[in-house]
Design a protein around this motif. Structure first.
Motif, PDB file in Angstrom:
ATOM      1  N   ALA A   1      44.404  37.779  42.095  1.00  0.00           N
ATOM      2  CA  ALA A   1      44.423  36.421  41.661  1.00  0.00           C
ATOM      3  C   ALA A   1      45.579  36.188  40.012  1.00  0.00           C
ATOM      4  N   GLY A   2      45.405  34.842  40.162  1.00  0.00           N
ATOM      5  CA  GLY A   2      45.738  34.073  38.693  1.00  0.00           C
ATOM      6  C   GLY A   2      45.791  32.693  39.587  1.00  0.00           C
ATOM      7  N   MET A   3      46.016  32.454  38.356  1.00  0.00           N
ATOM      8  CA  MET A   3      45.808  30.811  38.128  1.00  0.00           C
ATOM      9  C   MET A   3      46.966  30.027  37.067  1.00  0.00           C
ATOM     10  N   SER A   4      47.693  28.524  38.246  1.00  0.00           N
ATOM     11  CA  SER A   4      48.631  28.173  37.733  1.00  0.00           C
ATOM     12  C   SER A   4      48.011  26.591  37.075  1.00  0.00           C
ATOM     13  N   ALA A   5      48.476  26.187  35.873  1.00  0.00           N
ATOM     14  CA  ALA A   5      47.729  24.973  35.593  1.00  0.00           C
ATOM     15  C   ALA A   5      49.299  23.640  35.634  1.00  0.00           C
ATOM     16  N   LEU A   6      49.816  22.985  35.686  1.00  0.00           N
ATOM     17  CA  LEU A   6      50.561  22.023  35.589  1.00  0.00           C
ATOM     18  C   LEU A   6      49.651  20.644  34.974  1.00  0.00           C
ATOM     19  N   LEU A   7      49.962  20.271  33.776  1.00  0.00           N
ATOM     20  CA  LEU A   7      49.170  19.403  32.951  1.00  0.00           C
ATOM     21  C   LEU A   7      50.312  18.144  32.170  1.00  0.00           C
ATOM     22  N   PHE A   8      49.836  16.862  32.773  1.00  0.00           N
ATOM     23  CA  PHE A   8      51.018  15.557  32.812  1.00  0.00           C
ATOM     24  C   PHE A   8      52.179  15.893  32.432  1.00  0.00           C
ATOM     25  N   ASP A   9      52.856  16.675  33.817  1.00  0.00           N
ATOM     26  CA  ASP A   9      54.350  16.472  33.939  1.00  0.00           C
ATOM     27  C   ASP A   9      55.045  17.861  33.403  1.00  0.00           C
ATOM     28  N   VAL A  10      53.899  18.196  32.848  1.00  0.00           N
ATOM     29  CA  VAL A  10      54.034  19.874  32.042  1.00  0.00           C
ATOM     30  C   VAL A  10      54.004  21.750  32.679  1.00  0.00           C
ATOM     31  N   GLN A  11      54.510  22.015  32.805  1.00  0.00           N
ATOM     32  CA  GLN A  11      53.910  23.375  34.015  1.00  0.00           C
ATOM     33  C   GLN A  11      53.543  24.020  32.660  1.00  0.00           C
ATOM     34  N   LEU A  12      52.648  24.768  33.064  1.00  0.00           N
ATOM     35  CA  LEU A  12      52.232  25.761  31.877  1.00  0.00           C
ATOM     36  C   LEU A  12      52.279  27.162  32.135  1.00  0.00           C
TER      37      LEU A  12
ATOM     38  N   THR B   1      46.390  35.549  34.517  1.00  0.00           N
ATOM     39  CA  THR B   1      46.416  36.523  36.013  1.00  0.00           C
ATOM     40  C   THR B   1      44.928  36.941  35.373  1.00  0.00           C
ATOM     41  N   PHE B   2      44.363  37.150  35.864  1.00  0.00           N
ATOM     42  CA  PHE B   2      41.890  37.484  36.977  1.00  0.00           C
ATOM     43  C   PHE B   2      42.535  38.981  37.011  1.00  0.00           C
ATOM     44  N   PHE B   3      43.787  39.481  37.608  1.00  0.00           N
ATOM     45  CA  PHE B   3      43.067  40.806  37.905  1.00  0.00           C
ATOM     46  C   PHE B   3      44.870  41.204  38.622  1.00  0.00           C
ATOM     47  N   LYS B   4      45.121  42.736  38.418  1.00  0.00           N
ATOM     48  CA  LYS B   4      46.452  42.411  39.288  1.00  0.00           C
ATOM     49  C   LYS B   4      46.610  43.979  39.419  1.00  0.00           C
ATOM     50  N   GLY B   5      46.242  44.361  40.452  1.00  0.00           N
ATOM     51  CA  GLY B   5      46.453  45.811  41.147  1.00  0.00           C
ATOM     52  C   GLY B   5      45.163  46.499  41.813  1.00  0.00           C
ATOM     53  N   TYR B   6      44.533  47.263  42.060  1.00  0.00           N
ATOM     54  CA  TYR B   6      43.373  47.414  42.570  1.00  0.00           C
ATOM     55  C   TYR B   6      42.301  47.978  41.750  1.00  0.00           C
ATOM     56  N   SER B   7      43.383  49.189  41.204  1.00  0.00           N
ATOM     57  CA  SER B   7      42.461  49.440  39.854  1.00  0.00           C
ATOM     58  C   SER B   7      41.803  48.609  38.674  1.00  0.00           C
TER      59      SER B   7
ATOM     60  N   GLY C   1      37.732  30.042  37.853  1.00  0.00           N
ATOM     61  CA  GLY C   1      37.426  31.494  37.768  1.00  0.00           C
ATOM     62  C   GLY C   1      37.314  31.975  39.232  1.00  0.00           C
ATOM     63  N   MET C   2      37.088  33.452  39.656  1.00  0.00           N
ATOM     64  CA  MET C   2      37.088  33.854  40.602  1.00  0.00           C
ATOM     65  C   MET C   2      36.040  34.693  41.070  1.00  0.00           C
ATOM     66  N   GLU C   3      34.794  34.463  41.637  1.00  0.00           N
ATOM     67  CA  GLU C   3      34.176  35.833  41.728  1.00  0.00           C
ATOM     68  C   GLU C   3      33.710  36.101  43.091  1.00  0.00           C
ATOM     69  N   PHE C   4      34.191  37.405  42.984  1.00  0.00           N
ATOM     70  CA  PHE C   4      34.231  37.826  44.641  1.00  0.00           C
ATOM     71  C   PHE C   4      32.370  38.875  44.695  1.00  0.00           C
ATOM     72  N   SER C   5      31.904  38.446  45.769  1.00  0.00           N
ATOM     73  CA  SER C   5      30.655  40.193  46.386  1.00  0.00           C
ATOM     74  C   SER C   5      30.623  40.854  47.312  1.00  0.00           C
ATOM     75  N   LEU C   6      30.697  41.874  47.242  1.00  0.00           N
ATOM     76  CA  LEU C   6      30.398  42.833  48.791  1.00  0.00           C
ATOM     77  C   LEU C   6      28.853  42.439  48.576  1.00  0.00           C
ATOM     78  N   TRP C   7      28.240  42.298  47.865  1.00  0.00           N
ATOM     79  CA  TRP C   7      26.644  43.112  48.032  1.00  0.00           C
ATOM     80  C   TRP C   7      26.799  41.245  49.667  1.00  0.00           C
ATOM     81  N   TYR C   8      27.014  39.827  48.552  1.00  0.00           N
ATOM     82  CA  TYR C   8      26.173  39.222  50.230  1.00  0.00           C
ATOM     83  C   TYR C   8      27.421  38.767  50.703  1.00  0.00           C
ATOM     84  N   ARG C   9      28.731  39.436  50.644  1.00  0.00           N
ATOM     85  CA  ARG C   9      29.842  38.897  51.094  1.00  0.00           C
ATOM     86  C   ARG C   9      30.270  37.506  51.032  1.00  0.00           C
ATOM     87  N   GLU C  10      30.644  37.382  50.067  1.00  0.00           N
ATOM     88  CA  GLU C  10      30.786  36.420  48.669  1.00  0.00           C
ATOM     89  C   GLU C  10      31.374  35.767  48.268  1.00  0.00           C
TER      90      GLU C  10
END
Length: 893
Positions: free
Chosen positions: A691-702, A706-712, A765-774
């Protein structure tokens, strides 16, 4: 006979050359004196003369102008006339009876000129210099005279330039070399100067984006009345309007007027003898020199304006301002207008500072120092930052982002980044940012015609490495550079079996002019979408479909896209259906063709257009004003199991016949189906958890984060996740940057400075809850904008200025909540804008050497109500269910 012929030929040749030289001489003289009225010998013509400049906001009345008027008498007499060229006249001019007063109508209390004499304002030395005789053919004056005085004399001389025949020609006067149009009758001449053609000695700079830039409109007209071939009166009115494109009401107006009126004719001096101008001038006053007719730069000394190092070491208040600015860089403070206001204030000081002075205020002011864009600031920041070490990553990235948003970058800056990229760099992330930002700088330089430095490096970059991260780095750099030569390379990587390569390449192609998406590229996109060669991930196919639809699609391309609905993975069916409906509802360019295809019942039927799901595409208006139209679109694509696959938010600003991609925030996730024991979609069975996030601001790609990469990594962050958002970009950006000097025909100079500063904090941000399945994803945008424009006329004896501006603070949040405890899962999207303040200001100032000042300031405040931006009705229905279940979960656990 041959000798005689040679003599005849030689004589004819020399006569021809003499005629050519005479024509050239006349042409050169006409650049300065022009064929105008011929003054009589032994006569002195006494005129009353005035020159005034008034500054105000665009809609302000002339009574409220700030500025000054200089009035005097001017004696003009003929000193010498070329017997061979009658229009070549050397005139003697002398100014006397000088007065300086306010141009506005004010009470005695607010009139700083009241009770002041010309000598007390100008000073004895300047007044004597102004009243010292000078000659006009070109302009002959004492070289040692102050620049301001010579410029005022140039303004008087410019009043005498005229032609007695209608037509257009290039002329040089105090305001520069310009195209001038004459309309002449017997006793009446109108001289219209096309100020947009003027070439002056001082060059400024401006923001390259028309949406964020400054527009100017200028006019100049001289009306001359003749009597017996002599100028009876001459009146000049010159206006310069500068407005901020994003808000044309924030505009300044410069009104310059000159008047020359014949009072009487007296007995004057006799004509001097001499063969040429130079000898005549020298015989009259050997200190007189030709100084040219165009105004020269005036160096004004600002009394009471300390430099940067003085602020840093001697003023406790500056330390407070400095620490205050640092505190404003914290996430909770960047939404306040104080941050960009302080940023712009410091920027002016830094642009006048030396390298040693700048080094004293680092590291606290990296954003402002980089945005200053002077040789001293660049040298200081490069000396301070050590890119070979991992320490200081935050400051290094702030420097790089400020470079990417530079308003007028130089080749030196790009070369510096190129040298850094080829040296030792302690952080992989910083190296990626350097190369990505190089692409942004290259594009801006290409727009100015300086498209040379790292072109080959960026084009060859993707094929020069086997490391996936470096390939992505070069593809992102090409996304910023937008080189036409990059289209085939991006098309090649669009077909890559590596999903990240394909996504970056296709989104990069989306930024190109549709005319560059040639048939070969379209074939590639169609192969990707219809999976003719390989199986592709859903987000790659969706991106290909978006690009096909926005690049002048053919009838068959649109028909094949519609026919594919119903044969796609469940959520992609819904996404494509929503995309087609959005094109029709928002009347995008492809809407007419889509309607034409939908007349075919095979393409358009209930079975195909009744697909259900949670994925969506929606576009809407954020704001519509007389100056700018702001639109947004939200594209959400889910996997068949209900987990977010891609969320893409775009904000565009359109104005001044240009489009600005203000913001793009993309969140991507993959390989999360194993967490909820779900089956991945086709082609996505072996994807690594990411999971990751990419931003382009005023015609400039930043650089993406990465939020996380890989199961562990996923599992460790799930248990340690605090719910706090991850910052993508945080800092101060110079959005608008315009500087120019306006030389007025009166000899005065108006300096215009327009700057817009943005304090911004984008996080996700990204939140993931197995308990509430949300699962919940959020994109938070907080910022404050301050735009200030000022125009000043600053001589070394009086100054006047007007400043217009506006500021605002805003917060925009985009939250997506997914509940996958049951099927079909519930998805709720929210896009909220909070209530925000908006302030407009106008201030005026006049100042005399004695220290007397007049100032006034007005402001208008208003609150703009917050709102939740509308999305489709399906989303509203789902949000109700999500909120109902949330309440139920709280009260009945």
């Amino acid at each position: 006979m041959r000798a005689f012929n040679n003599h005849v030929v030689s004589h004819t040749f020399h006569s021809f050359c003499a005629q050519i030289h005479q024509i050239i001489a006349i042409t050169i003289i006409n650049l300065f004196i022009y064929a105008g009225p011929r003054l009589d010998n032994d006569k002195l013509y006494r005129y009353s003369y005035s020159a005034e400049v008034g500054l105000n906001r665009l809609t302000g009345s002339t009574r409220g102008n700030t500025g000054f008027r200089i009035s005097s008498d001017v004696d003009i007499s003929l000193i010498w006339r070329n017997p061979e060229i009658q229009d070549e006249q050397l005139l003697r001019l002398q100014i006397s009876n000088v007065e300086v007063e306010s141009v506005g109508k004010r009470s005695r209390k607010n009139n700083i000129f009241h009770g002041s004499s010309a000598e007390s304002i100008l000073g004895k030395v300047r007044l004597e210099a102004l009243q010292r005789p000078f000659m006009v053919l070109s302009l002959y004056a004492h070289k040692a005279e102050p620049s301001t005085i010579k410029n005022l004399k140039r303004g008087v001389a410019s009043m005498l330039m005229m032609q007695l025949k209608s037509g257009k020609m290039s002329e040089a006067d105090a305001s520069g070399k310009c195209l001038v149009e004459y309309k002449a009758t017997k006793d009446h001449v109108i001289r219209t100067k096309h100020l947009d053609t003027c070439k002056t000695q001082e060059m400024g700079f401006t923001t390259q984006s028309p949406v964020l830039g400054i527009s100017g409109k200028s006019t100049s007209e001289t009306v001359i009345t003749l009597e017996n071939g002599i100028i009876k009166s001459a009146d000049v009115e010159e206006t310069h309007i500068l407005s901020i494109n994003a808000r044309h009401k924030a505009a300044t107006k410069v009104l310059s007027r000159q008047s020359l009126m014949l009072k009487k004719i007296e007995v004057g001096p006799t004509e001097a003898a001499g063969k040429d101008v130079a000898s005549v001038v020298k015989s009259l006053d050997d200190k007189l020199m030709s100084v040219g007719v165009m105004v020269e730069k005036v160096k004004t000394k600002c009394k009471g304006c300390p430099n940067v190092s003085y602020y840093a070491f001697l003023l406790p208040t500056f330390v407070f301002v400095l620490m205050n600015l640092i505190s404003q860089l914290e996430p909770g403070s960047l939404s306040k207008a104080e941050a960009p206001r302080s940023f712009l204030t410091l920027l002016h000081s830094l642009r006048k500072a030396s390298k040693s002075e700048i080094l004293t205020v680092l590291p606290q002011l990296v954003d402002a120092v980089t945005s200053a864009q002077t040789p001293s600031s660049l040298s200081a920041i490069l000396e301070f930052l050590n890119f070979s070490k991992k320490e200081g990553l935050v400051l290094q990235e702030r420097f790089l982002y400020a470079c990417g948003f530079a308003s007028h970058p130089t080749e030196t800056t790009l070369q510096s980044l190129l040298d850094l990229s080829q040296g030792q760099i302690g952080s992989t992330e910083i190296k990626e940012s350097i190369v990505i930002i190089m692409g942004a700088l290259l594009r801006k330089l290409c727009l100015k015609g300086a498209c040379e430095l790292p072109v080959k490096m960026l084009l060859a970059g993707p094929d020069s490495t086997q490391m996936e991260s470096e390939v992505q780095m070069y593809l992102l750099a090409l996304k910023n550079a937008l080189l036409p030569e990059g289209v085939p390379i991006l098309a090649k990587y669009a077909e890559s079996e590596v999903g990240a390569f394909s996504t970056i390449a296709i989104t990069a192609l989306q930024r190109y002019d549709p005319q560059l998406i040639i048939p070969e590229v379209k074939k590639t996109l169609n192969r990707i979408y219809h999976q003719n060669k390989h199986i592709y991930e859903k987000n790659v196919r969706a991106a290909a479909a978006d690009l096909i639809m926005s690049s002048n699609p053919s009838y068959m391309e649109v028909k094949n896209l519609l026919l594919s609905i119903g044969h796609l993975p469940h959520e992609m069916n819904k996404y494509m259906l929503s995309k087609v409906q959005d094109i029709l509802r928002f009347e995008m360019p492809a809407c007419k063709l889509v309607r034409q295809v939908m007349k075919d019942m095979v393409s358009h039927n209930y079975d195909r257009f009744s697909k259900t799901g949670s994925s969506s595409a929606f576009s809407g208006f954020m704001a519509r004003t007389a100056d700018v139209t702001c639109t947004y679109n939200l594209d959400i694509l889910y996997s068949g199991s209900g987990v977010l696959r891609r969320s893409n938010m775009n904000i565009y600003g359109q104005g001044n016949n240009a489009l600005l991609h203000g913001l793009q925030v993309t969140i991507e996730a993959q390989g999360l189906e194993s967490l909820i024991a779900a089956t991945p979609d086709e082609g996505e069975e072996d994807l690594e958890s990411f999971a990751g996030m990419s931003a382009l601001l005023f015609d400039v790609q930043l650089r993406p984060v990465t939020f996380f990469k890989g199961y562990s990594d996923l599992m460790s962050k799930m248990f340690s996740m605090s719910g706090d958002p991850i910052s993508v970009v945080k800092g101060l950006i110079l959005l608008t940057d315009h500087s120019q000097v306006i030389p007025l025909q009166s000899g005065l100079r108006a300096s215009a400075e327009f700057q817009g500063g943005l304090a911004i904090d984008i996080s996700g941000g990204m939140e993931f809850s197995l308990w509430y399945r949300e699962s919940k994803t959020s994109v938070n945008n907080r910022g404050a904008l301050v735009v200030i424009g000022n125009v000043t006329v600053d001589t070394d004896f009086v100054s006047a200025g007007v400043e217009v501006g506006f500021e605002t603070e805003a917060t925009l949040d985009f939250i997506t909540t997914v509940q996958f405890s049951e099927y079909p899962f519930l998805v709720c999207m929210q896009m909220d804008k909070t209530t925000f303040p908006f302030r407009e200001t106008v201030s005026k100032q006049e100042k005399l050497p004695s220290g007397q000042t007049f100032s006034s300031k007005r402001s208008r405040d208003q609150l703009v109500p917050g709102s939740e931006f509308p999305l489709h009705q399906e989303n509203s229905n789902m949000c109700k269910k999500v909120f109902e279940q949330a309440v139920h979960a709280v009260w009945f656990p």
